[in-house]
Design a protein around this motif. Structure first.
Motif, mmCIF file in Angstrom:
data_model
loop_
_atom_site.group_PDB
_atom_site.id
_atom_site.type_symbol
_atom_site.label_atom_id
_atom_site.label_comp_id
_atom_site.label_asym_id
_atom_site.label_seq_id
_atom_site.Cartn_x
_atom_site.Cartn_y
_atom_site.Cartn_z
ATOM 1 N N ALA A 42 -0.276 10.805 6.779
ATOM 2 C CA ALA A 42 -1.677 11.111 6.493
ATOM 3 C C ALA A 42 -2.228 10.134 5.471
ATOM 4 N N LYS A 43 -3.369 9.549 5.795
ATOM 5 C CA LYS A 43 -4.045 8.576 4.931
ATOM 6 C C LYS A 43 -3.134 7.394 4.577
ATOM 7 N N TYR A 90 -5.414 19.095 3.179
ATOM 8 C CA TYR A 90 -6.322 19.280 4.299
ATOM 9 C C TYR A 90 -7.513 20.157 3.915
ATOM 10 N N SER A 106 -0.034 17.374 3.540
ATOM 11 C CA SER A 106 0.609 16.590 4.599
ATOM 12 C C SER A 106 2.104 16.344 4.406
ATOM 13 N N ASP A 124 4.239 14.757 7.308
ATOM 14 C CA ASP A 124 4.518 13.325 7.194
ATOM 15 C C ASP A 124 5.999 13.023 7.369
#
Length: 170
Positions: free
Chosen positions: A39-40, A85, A92, A96
C-alpha cells in the motif's frame, strides 16, 4: 512454465531434506518479495532469513512446523509504516506482508525450492526470542528447502471447491 501451472503445482512441503538452498535461489526469492506491491509503496516488510543453528533452534522451540527446513523466513512488518484505510479500522500491514510472502512462495517454486507457510506459533514469543524491534509485528514464517524423497503433498491439497462456490458475478 505457465503461471497457472506453477500455482497448481506449488504445495506446502511438510518434510524437507536438510540440504541448504543455493544462494542464487534465495536471492531470487527475496527479490520477488522486494518487488511485491505494498500500500502506497511503503515497503513495510521486514524479512529475517533464519539459517544458523542457534536461530533455527529458536524456531523449533516456538513451532513444530519447521519440518527440518534448512531456511526459514520470518515475515514481519513495521507497524509505524503502514497505510491506514478510510474509516480507520484497518491498516495495510498484514495485507502488505501477505502479498510479499505470496510472491516469495511462488518464486520459490519457480526456482525449484519447496516451501511451507507457517502460522502455528505465538508471534509475540517469537518476536521476543529473536529480539526483534518493538515496532515490528510478525505475521508468518515460510519454510524453504528441498522436499525429501518421501515427501508428498497432503491428500487434501488437490481438493478444490468448484469456482462457482467461491466466486460470484454481480
Amino acid at each position: 512454465m505457465k503461471f497457472i501451472d506453477l500455482v497448481k503445482e506449488r504445495y506446502s512441503c511438510k518434510n524437507f531434506d536438510r540440504k541448504q538452498i543455493k544462494k542464487e535461489e534465495l536471492d531470487i526469492i527475496l527479490e520477488a518479495g522486494r518487488f511485491a506491491p505494498t500500500a502506497k509503496n511503503n515497503q513495510n516488510q521486514r524479512i529475517y532469513v533464519i539459517q544458523s543453528e542457534e536461530s533455527l533452534k529458536i524456531i523449533d522451540e516456538e513451532t513444530p512446523c519447521r519440518y527440518k527446513a534448512p531456511t526459514v523466513l520470518v515475515i514481519a512488518y513495521d507497524k509505524d509504516n503502514t497505510f491506514t484505510y478510510p474509516g480507520g479500522r484497518y491498516n495495510s500491514g498484514i495485507e502488505d506482508v501477505t502479498i510479499v510472502a505470496s510472491h516469495m512462495l511462488l518464486a520459490s517454486k519457480s526456482v525449484g525450492v519447496d516451501s511451507c507457510w507457517v502460522n502455528f506459533f505465538d508471534p509475540d514469543k517469537l518476536k521476543d526470542k529473536l529480539k526483534l524491534p518493538e515496532n515490528e509485528e510478525i505475521v508468518a514464517m515460510i519454510d524453504l528447502g528441498y522436499a525429501s524423497e518421501e515427501n508428498e503433498p497432503l491428500e487434501n491439497h488437490f481438493k478444490r471447491k468448484d469456482i462457482k462456490d467461491t466466486v460470484q458475478f454481480r
